[in-house]
Design an enzyme around this catalytic site. Structure first.
Site, PDB file in Angstrom:
ATOM      1  CD  GLU A   1      -2.398  -0.902   2.878  1.00  0.00           C
ATOM      2  OE1 GLU A   1      -2.398   0.144   3.559  1.00  0.00           O
ATOM      3  OE2 GLU A   1      -2.743  -1.991   3.306  1.00  0.00           O
TER       4      GLU A   1
ATOM      5  CE  LYS B   1       5.556   5.012   6.863  1.00  0.00           C
ATOM      6  NZ  LYS B   1       5.128   6.300   7.371  1.00  0.00           N
TER       7      LYS B   1
ATOM      8  CG  ASP C   1       4.459  12.594   4.731  1.00  0.00           C
ATOM      9  OD1 ASP C   1       4.434  12.369   5.957  1.00  0.00           O
ATOM     10  OD2 ASP C   1       5.301  13.331   4.189  1.00  0.00           O
TER      11      ASP C   1
ATOM     12  NE  ARG D   1       1.627   5.818  16.185  1.00  0.00           N
ATOM     13  CZ  ARG D   1       2.736   6.032  16.882  1.00  0.00           C
ATOM     14  NH1 ARG D   1       3.056   7.268  17.228  1.00  0.00           N
ATOM     15  NH2 ARG D   1       3.503   5.045  17.255  1.00  0.00           N
TER      16      ARG D   1
ATOM     17  CE1 TYR E   1      -3.248   2.989   8.769  1.00  0.00           C
ATOM     18  CE2 TYR E   1      -3.038   4.758   7.162  1.00  0.00           C
ATOM     19  CZ  TYR E   1      -2.860   4.281   8.440  1.00  0.00           C
ATOM     20  OH  TYR E   1      -2.290   5.078   9.389  1.00  0.00           O
TER      21      TYR E   1
ATOM     22  CE  LYS F   1      -0.646  -1.963   6.344  1.00  0.00           C
ATOM     23  NZ  LYS F   1      -1.924  -1.243   6.278  1.00  0.00           N
TER      24      LYS F   1
ATOM     25  CE  LYS G   1      10.042   7.287   5.943  1.00  0.00           C
ATOM     26  NZ  LYS G   1       9.800   7.631   7.316  1.00  0.00           N
TER      27      LYS G   1
ATOM     28  CB  CYS H   1      10.390  49.016  -0.344  1.00  0.00           C
ATOM     29  SG  CYS H   1       9.323  48.204  -1.552  1.00  0.00           S
TER      30      CYS H   1
ATOM     31  CB  CYS I   1       8.069  52.027  -3.369  1.00  0.00           C
ATOM     32  SG  CYS I   1       8.164  51.696  -1.605  1.00  0.00           S
TER      33      CYS I   1
ATOM     34  CB  CYS J   1       7.335  47.941   1.821  1.00  0.00           C
ATOM     35  SG  CYS J   1       6.887  49.472   1.008  1.00  0.00           S
TER      36      CYS J   1
ATOM     37  CB  CYS K   1       4.754  50.179  -2.111  1.00  0.00           C
ATOM     38  SG  CYS K   1       5.831  48.963  -2.858  1.00  0.00           S
TER      39      CYS K   1
HETATM   40  S1  IVH Z   1      -0.498   0.451   8.856  1.00  0.00           S
HETATM   41  C1  IVH Z   1       0.719  -1.766  12.560  1.00  0.00           C
HETATM   42  N1  IVH Z   1      -0.731   1.522   6.499  1.00  0.00           N
HETATM   43  O1  IVH Z   1       2.708   4.979   9.083  1.00  0.00           O
HETATM   44  C2  IVH Z   1       0.546  -1.109  11.266  1.00  0.00           C
HETATM   45  N2  IVH Z   1       0.274   2.801   8.224  1.00  0.00           N
HETATM   46  O2  IVH Z   1       4.837   4.087  11.238  1.00  0.00           O
HETATM   47  C3  IVH Z   1      -0.068   0.197  11.447  1.00  0.00           C
HETATM   48  N3  IVH Z   1       0.921   5.053   7.538  1.00  0.00           N
HETATM   49  O3  IVH Z   1       1.543   6.094  12.106  1.00  0.00           O
HETATM   50  C4  IVH Z   1       0.091   1.113  10.338  1.00  0.00           C
HETATM   51  N4  IVH Z   1       0.243   4.908   5.471  1.00  0.00           N
HETATM   52  O4  IVH Z   1       0.427   7.041  10.124  1.00  0.00           O
HETATM   53  C5  IVH Z   1      -0.305   1.684   7.753  1.00  0.00           C
HETATM   54  N5  IVH Z   1      -1.041   2.370   4.350  1.00  0.00           N
HETATM   55  C6  IVH Z   1      -0.609   2.529   5.609  1.00  0.00           C
HETATM   56  C7  IVH Z   1      -0.021   3.729   6.060  1.00  0.00           C
HETATM   57  C8  IVH Z   1       0.419   3.823   7.385  1.00  0.00           C
HETATM   58  C9  IVH Z   1       0.806   5.688   6.378  1.00  0.00           C
HETATM   59  C10 IVH Z   1       1.566   5.650   8.722  1.00  0.00           C
HETATM   60  C11 IVH Z   1       0.700   5.679   9.932  1.00  0.00           C
HETATM   61  C12 IVH Z   1       1.531   5.185  11.065  1.00  0.00           C
HETATM   62  C13 IVH Z   1       2.880   5.086  10.457  1.00  0.00           C
HETATM   63  C14 IVH Z   1       3.537   3.841  10.974  1.00  0.00           C
END
Ligand code: IVH
Length: 665
Positions: free
Chosen positions: A112, A114, A116, A135, A223, A288, A312, A406, A409, A424, A429
């Site tokens: 999936e 990740k 941000d 969280r 998710y 996962k 990452k 400035c 002007c 300014c 201006c």
């Molecule tokens: S699953 C035990 N799925 O990543 C698994 N987390 O370090 C729980 N995050 O704080 C997380 N996208 O904010 C999962 N598709 C995704 C995610 C995701 C972002 C973030 C989440 C969590 C951090 C884990």
């Protein structure tokens, strides 16, 4: 002149003192609102200068950054973090460990994105949204239900789902475009900006006023799903995501079943390249193990599960040379420095400029013309300078000296206590004049079509207008003479200007460009005062009594309406026939029941009468006691009696709770 660091220190001391008074002495000396304003100011400053966050800042307390108005709640199951990997080799290690622990069993992965953003947990009880929690420290978080409920994609009920008691986890985030627009508006209104969409989402979830949250563009993606009572009708993560989707939770469709680690690599590579095509930021891929029974076998360490890991992406950085440092003057006179860079390709586009924020930023990093720098693309379109490569610095380079005048002007520029920006203050201006008129014409203000930057510049340069009120006396002849302007465009332009005369008061207030008055405050002001004249006569005391208007905004408003030049412009606007009254529509999106009457009858399966009435009234509707021809809806539950009969006889629309819930979503 205090620098950012001492402003932050002062705020910390002040907030800690108020905390002590509130929590220990039970003797608060300021209102909750004032407290939040201080805390939010600190959070914003720390967001912009994370290097200045001290371990004893009130934002860093154990139990996380708790503002006093959000209750702390324990998670039903800890929200663990994920282990990180940065290379193929580390990912192979993870796969080897999984294989060993599963002792030769076959297993699949689900990959999936990740996200941000900000992780949250949503609890549903008896099919209804019960609470949403941040969280926090993983064990307990803050109950930000009211704010989460403003995110329209989060279902308030589970409809006909077979599961009624569940926990859903996911990420709250902001689209890059929305974030950029929002930040630009904040900057224009003189408000502090956020460093990236993630900080902005986190900050927004902590706002005390859900109304303000509703106006911010938060999004949500789910998710994770867990049944809190009965056995779920799925046995794997992949199936649970499909189930979430069926329950109408927003699930990013990009998840993929990967039978081998090679497929996982493909997925990671694919998305590392494609990440720019998404409307929001991702910082990697989450991998996962698919089957729940296998997840259980694998278990967890103290911090993170052994069945999942994050891959990452590398930061989107590049090296280039600062050719020049330019200074731009904004609508409120803020002089912002900008680095002109040797063009370099980074994450989907060619970069030739980077923001340098303010004088302090340049001084702290000692950024000089001729320096080789590392730039990074965060959430913003304009990338940031993260580092100067000192070993590459030309021998004769000199520190950058911020000008005293400035750049547009030539008048002297000033710095106010507590602010990082030079301004300014010459309101005549040229740069400010143009920006103010552009703002007046912009979409969210008076919405005058075809009056963008280029046309405004021409009109000002040709001496045709000096301020927004001059727009209304423009004649067709000189317009036609302008570059790239024919008869037709000139006529369209004038028509657009004419149309703008009928905008509602909140648009006009926002359009005037009063410092610190953003769209939200403009709405609050219009709703409260109803006419521009009433607003113009208001005092600081009267203004601060309005929800959402603090001292700083109030001062600025009073100051604005005491300025002779501003009064002259307003007088001209009025004479031109520009509307100065409130039309009464606060937020059409929210007011879906405006003008509608409801009658409640019988017992609803989940909502109490008070709850249902509140939901209706919040959306502009009215709840009355008896059914008549004028009734728009009868919301009927079990054992509805005569009112239901009457509704049928009068042909009034009858809805049940399910339909009602759908309407309010
Ligand atoms: S699953 C035990 N799925 O990543 C698994 N987390 O370090 C729980 N995050 O704080 C997380 N996208 O904010 C999962 N598709 C995704 C995610 C995701 C972002 C973030 C989440 C969590 C951090 C884990």
């Amino acid at each position: 002149m205090p620098d950012i660091q001492s402003v932050i220190e002062k705020l910390c001391t002040e907030i800690n003192d108020h905390n002590y008074r509130y929590y220990v002495l039970n003797q608060p000396s300021i209102s909750d609102e004032e407290f939040d304003r201080l805390l939010n100011r600190l959070i914003e400053l720390e967001n912009q200068h994370p290097e200045l966050i001290t371990p004893d800042s009130p934002t860093q307390r154990v139990g996380a950054d708790l503002t006093k108005n959000f209750p702390t709640v324990a998670h039903l199951q800890p929200m663990m973090s994920l282990g990180n990997t940065y290379s193929e080799a580390e990912l192979r290690d993870f796969d080897r460990r999984v294989g060993e622990l599963l002792e030769g069993e076959k297993y699949d992965y689900v990959c999936e994105l990740k996200f941000d953003g900000v992780a949250i947990s949503l609890i549903y009880e008896n099919g209804l949204f019960n609470r949403g929690v941040t969280r926090g420290d993983g064990e307990k978080g803050e109950d930000v239900s009211a704010n989460l409920k403003t995110i329209r994609s989060i279902p308030l009920s589970l409809g006909g789902s077979s599961l009624k008691n569940i926990e859903v986890r996911g990420e709250v985030l902001m689209y890059r475009d929305d974030f950029i627009k929002m930040n630009a508006k904040r900057a224009e209104a003189g408000e502090a900006t956020f460093a990236n969409p993630r900080n902005s989402s986190a900050g927004t979830l902590k706002i005390q006023d859900p109304k303000e949250v509703a106006a911010r563009p938060l999004k949500f993606f789910a998710y994770y799903l867990r049944s809190l009572d009965k056995k779920p009708p799925f046995k794997s993560h992949f199936e649970s995501l499909k189930f979430l989707h069926e329950m109408k939770f927003p699930v990013m469709e990009s998840y993929r079943l990967c039978p081998s680690i090679e497929n996982v690599f493909e997925y990671c590579k694919e998305w590392e390249e494609k990440r720019e095509t998404l409307p929001f930021d991702i910082d990697g891929v989450v991998i996962k193990v698919n089957r729940f029974d296998q997840q259980e076998t694998l278990g967890a360490t103290a911090k993170s599960p052994r069945w999942a890991i994050a891959f990452k992406f590398k930061a989107r950085q590049a090296r280039t040379v600062v050719d020049n440092i330019l200074l731009q003057v904004g609508r409120t006179g803020v002089v912002s420095p900008l680095a002109e860079l040797q063009p370099v390709f980074l994450a989907g586009s060619t970069i030739s400029r980077a923001t340098l924020h303010n004088e302090d930023f340049i001084r702290e990093k000692d950024i000089r013309i001729g320096d080789t720098v590392v730039i990074e693309k965060g959430g913003d379109v304009i990338p940031k300078v993260v580092e100067v490569i000192l070993s590459e610095r030309p021998k004769k380079s000199k520190p950058f000296v911020f000008p005293e005048k400035c750049p547009v002007c030539g008048e002297p520029i000033f710095k106010t206590e507590g602010e990082a920006a030079w301004r300014c203050e010459n309101i005549a201006c040229d740069a400010q004049v143009k920006k103010r008129i552009e703002h007046y014409c912009s979409r969210d203000a008076m919405d005058i079509e075809n009056l963008g930057e280029a046309v405004v510049a021409q009109l000002v340069d040709e001496g045709l207008i000096k301020d927004c009120s001059d727009l209304y006396s423009l004649q067709p002849e000189p317009l036609v003479e302008l570059e790239r302007m024919g008869k037709k465009s000139a006529a369209n332009l004038l028509e657009g200007i004419e149309k703008s005369k009928t905008r509602s008061l909140e648009k006009l207030i926002y359009a005037l460009g009063i410092k610190f008055v953003g769209e939200e405050s403009a709405k609050d002001l219009a709703k409260h005062f109803k006419t521009l004249d009433a607003l113009m006569k208001s005092s600081v005391e009267e203004l601060t009594a309005i929800d959402g208007i603090g001292d700083r905004i109030a001062q600025s408003i009073v100051h604005f309406f005491h300025n002779k030049q501003n009064l002259a412009v307003i007088e001209k606007l009025k004479r031109a026939g520009v509307n100065t009254e409130w039309h009464g529509t606060v937020s059409q999106a929210e007011q879906i029941f405006a003008g509608k009457t409801f009658v409640l009858t019988g017992t609803l399966p989940t909502y109490s009468r008070t709850d249902a009435s509140k939901l209706i009234e919040e959306r502009g509707g009215k709840v009355v006691g008896s059914v008549s021809k004028k009734t728009d809806y009868v919301l009927a539950g079990d054992d509805a009696g005569s009112k239901l009969e009457k509704a049928k006889a009068l042909n009034v629309k009858i809805i049940d709770e399910k339909q009602f819930t759908e309407m309010i979503q």
